[in-house]
Design a protein around this motif. Structure first.
Motif, PDB file in Angstrom:
ATOM      1  N   GLN A 138      35.789  14.485  64.070  1.00 39.82           N
ATOM      2  CA  GLN A 138      35.247  15.385  65.084  1.00 39.82           C
ATOM      3  C   GLN A 138      36.317  16.251  65.755  1.00 39.82           C
ATOM      4  O   GLN A 138      36.131  17.470  65.887  1.00 39.82           O
ATOM      5  N   ALA A 142      36.281  20.272  65.587  1.00 42.50           N
ATOM      6  CA  ALA A 142      36.207  20.979  66.865  1.00 42.50           C
ATOM      7  C   ALA A 142      37.406  21.907  67.045  1.00 42.50           C
ATOM      8  O   ALA A 142      37.258  23.046  67.507  1.00 42.50           O
ATOM      9  N   SER A 143      38.593  21.451  66.663  1.00 41.18           N
ATOM     10  CA  SER A 143      39.801  22.273  66.793  1.00 41.18           C
ATOM     11  C   SER A 143      39.734  23.489  65.879  1.00 41.18           C
ATOM     12  O   SER A 143      40.100  24.604  66.285  1.00 41.18           O
ATOM     13  N   THR A 145      37.019  24.903  64.879  1.00 40.95           N
ATOM     14  CA  THR A 145      35.997  25.784  65.452  1.00 40.95           C
ATOM     15  C   THR A 145      36.570  26.585  66.615  1.00 40.95           C
ATOM     16  O   THR A 145      36.291  27.781  66.759  1.00 40.95           O
ATOM     17  N   LEU A 146      37.372  25.935  67.444  1.00 42.03           N
ATOM     18  CA  LEU A 146      38.006  26.637  68.567  1.00 42.03           C
ATOM     19  C   LEU A 146      38.961  27.716  68.052  1.00 42.03           C
ATOM     20  O   LEU A 146      39.000  28.832  68.587  1.00 42.03           O
ATOM     21  N   GLY A 207      28.832  24.721  68.378  1.00 41.59           N
ATOM     22  CA  GLY A 207      29.630  23.678  67.735  1.00 41.59           C
ATOM     23  C   GLY A 207      30.650  23.078  68.693  1.00 41.59           C
ATOM     24  O   GLY A 207      30.908  21.875  68.663  1.00 41.59           O
ATOM     25  N   LEU A 208      31.203  23.910  69.572  1.00 37.95           N
ATOM     26  CA  LEU A 208      32.175  23.417  70.552  1.00 37.95           C
ATOM     27  C   LEU A 208      31.521  22.505  71.580  1.00 37.95           C
ATOM     28  O   LEU A 208      32.189  21.629  72.144  1.00 37.95           O
ATOM     29  N   TRP A 210      29.390  20.183  70.987  1.00 40.60           N
ATOM     30  CA  TRP A 210      29.470  18.827  70.425  1.00 40.60           C
ATOM     31  C   TRP A 210      30.916  18.350  70.329  1.00 40.60           C
ATOM     32  O   TRP A 210      31.205  17.177  70.488  1.00 40.60           O
ATOM     33  N   GLY A 211      31.819  19.282  70.051  1.00 39.37           N
ATOM     34  CA  GLY A 211      33.196  18.898  69.763  1.00 39.37           C
ATOM     35  C   GLY A 211      34.016  18.500  70.969  1.00 39.37           C
ATOM     36  O   GLY A 211      34.858  17.606  70.882  1.00 39.37           O
ATOM     37  N   PHE A 212      33.791  19.169  72.098  1.00 38.03           N
ATOM     38  CA  PHE A 212      34.611  18.923  73.284  1.00 38.03           C
ATOM     39  C   PHE A 212      33.735  18.695  74.504  1.00 38.03           C
ATOM     40  O   PHE A 212      32.915  19.557  74.849  1.00 38.03           O
TER      41      PHE A 212
END
Length: 399
Positions: A138, A142-143, A145-146, A207-208, A210-212
Motif C-alpha cells: 500500500q 500510494a507513493s 500515486t502521489l 487513490g490517495l 485509501w493510501g494515506f
C-alpha cells in the motif's frame, strides 16, 4: 537553469522512477472499470429468476451455506431482486474469503467460490497492494500515486503554450504524411496527457484517500468546513439483555421489518451475522447496487432489536453530510461508476491513456538521450574552427 527547465527535470526523473507502477495501475484500472458488467455477462450463477413465492430468511440461507463451508464463520447475507443470494464468509486470521451463491426461493446452491482465487479479486489485490503484504504494497502504490499527481501538475506547466501559434500544436494532432514517428509520439504524450489530466486527477486523488490517512483526513477537513472525520467504530449490543433475546433469529426479524417498512423497495439488502455475544447486527440497504455511496447502514442490538445511532461516515444516508458523501463516493469516483456507464467509459479511456504516458514519455527521453549522445560524438570528431579557416597563400601574403 530556468524554472521551466527545473520543472522539466522534476517531471523527467519522477516519471522514470514511477513509470512501471503507473503503467500497471493504468492497465488494472481499465479492467476494474467494467468489473460488474463483465461478471454479469460471464457468470450465470449470479442470477436467480424472481418467483411468486416467499424468499428464504437469512437464517435458513446461512444454514444451507454453512453446510458448504464447515468451520467457517458467515459474515453476511445479501438479497437483490433477480440475483442469487450471497452468503459471504470472511475472516482476517486465519485469512479466508468465500461466497456461497444460493437461489433465495428454493435454497439450491448455485456456486461456492473461493474469492481469493477470483480473477477480479486478484486484480484488485494487485491494484491496491501489488500482491505484496498490505503494509508493504500500500505505501508503494500510494507513493507512486502521489508522484503521479505531481507529474500531472508539472506536465500541465510544461504543456502550457507560450503563444497562440504554439497553442495550435497543443490541443490537437497535426500529423503530416512525412512526419516522423518521434513527433507523433511527442504529440501522443502531450496532447493526450493534457486532455486526460482533467479526468485522471480525480482517479489519482481518490487513490490517495485509501493510501494515506493524512490525505483522507485533510480532504474531509476541507470539504466539511474544518470538522474532523470520525473513524469507523464497532457498535455493541447490550449483553445484559441476553435473557430477553427473541426466540426467532434476530437477523430474520430485522430483515422482515426492513422489507415491511419499505414495500416498494427494489434495491439490495444485506444482513450481517453477529459474530460475538456483544456484536450488533448491521443491515445495509442500497437502492442502486451498481454503486456504493447511496447505501443506508443501520445497526441494531441483537437482543432488543433497537437501532443504535452512529456518528461515523457509514450510517444512514439521510444523516450524511456533504463531506461524508464525498468519502462514501470514493470508490465509485475511482472507477467512474458515480456517473453510470458513461462515467465507466471515461474512466476506462482515461486509465488506458494514463498507462500509455510512461511508455510515450520514456520514448521521448530515450530518443533525446540517444540524439544527445550522437551529437556529442560528432562534435568530438568535428574539426575545430581554427583548422577550418583557409590558410592564406604565400603569394597573397607577399602581395
Amino acid at each position: 537553469m530556468t524554472l521551466k527547465k527545473i520543472i522539466g527535470q522534476v517531471h523527467l526523473w519522477l516519471g522514470l522512477s514511477s513509470g512501471l507502477i503507473v503503467l500497471f495501475l493504468g492497465i488494472t484500472g481499465c479492467i476494474l472499470a467494467f468489473q460488474r458488467e463483465i461478471e454479469n455477462a460471464t457468470r450465470p450463477y449470479l442470477f436467480s429468476k424472481v418467483q411468486n413465492k416467499p424468499l428464504l430468511p437469512p437464517s435458513e440461507l446461512r444454514k444451507i451455506a454453512d453446510a458448504q463451508l464447515p468451520g467457517k464463520k458467515a459474515h453476511g447475507i445479501q438479497y437483490e431482486p433477480g440475483k442469487s443470494a450471497h452468503v459471504s464468509y470472511y475472516n482476517a486470521d486465519p485469512e479466508y474469503y468465500y461466497i456461497v451463491f444460493i437461489d433465495p426461493y428454493t435454497g439450491k446452491v448455485l456456486k461456492t467460490k473461493n474469492m481469493n482465487e477470483d480473477f477480479f479479486r486478484i486484480v484488485i489485490m494487485g491494484h491496491f497492494y501489488l500482491w505484496l503484504p498490505p503494509n508493504i504494497g500500500q505505501p508503494i502504490v500510494a507513493s507512486a500515486t502521489l508522484i503521479f499527481v505531481v507529474l500531472l501538475i508539472t506536465g500541465i506547466v510544461l504543456w502550457w503554450p507560450k503563444n497562440k501559434a504554439a497553442a495550435k500544436q497543443r490541443f490537437w494532432f497535426n500529423w503530416k504524411e512525412n512526419l516522423k514517428w518521434k513527433r507523433k509520439n511527442y504529440d501522443l504524450h502531450n496532447v493526450l496527457g493534457f486532455y486526460v489530466s482533467w479526468v485522471i486527477i480525480f482517479i489519482a486523488l481518490t487513490g490517495l484517500v485509501w493510501g494515506f490517512q493524512w490525505f483522507a483526513k485533510s480532504l474531509y477537513w476541507t470539504t466539511s468546513g474544518g470538522k474532523e472525520m470520525v473513524q469507523f467504530y464497532e457498535t455493541l449490543s447490550d449483553t445484559t439483555q441476553i435473557a430477553n433475546a427473541p426466540a426467532t433469529p434476530a437477523m430474520d426479524q430485522l430483515w422482515r421489518k426492513v422489507k415491511q417498512d419499505n414495500p416498494s423497495y427494489t434495491g439490495s439488502i444485506e444482513v450481517h451475522v453477529p459474530t460475538e455475544r456483544n456484536s450488533s447486527i448491521e443491515v445495509a440497504m442500497n437502492p442502486d447496487p451498481t454503486t456504493f455511496w447511496q447505501a443506508d447502514y443501520r445497526y441494531y442490538d441483537q437482543y432488543t432489536l433497537k437501532e443504535i445511532p452512529v456518528t461515523h461516515v457509514y450510517g444512514r444516508l439521510q444523516n450524511a453530510s456533504v463531506a461524508d458523501k464525498i468519502m462514501r463516493m470514493n470508490y465509485d469516483i475511482h472507477v467512474g461508476a458515480v456517473l453510470g456507464l458513461p462515467g465507466k467509459i471515461i474512466a476506462f479511456v482515461a486509465s488506458l491513456i494514463c498507462a500509455s504516458l510512461p511508455v510515450t514519455g520514456f520514448y521521448i527521453w530515450y530518443g533525446r538521450r540517444k540524439k544527445n549522445a550522437k551529437g556529442n560524438k560528432n562534435s568530438e570528431n568535428k574539426p575545430t574552427r581554427k583548422n577550418t579557416q583557409p590558410r592564406p597563400s604565400f603569394a597573397k601574403v607577399n602581395h
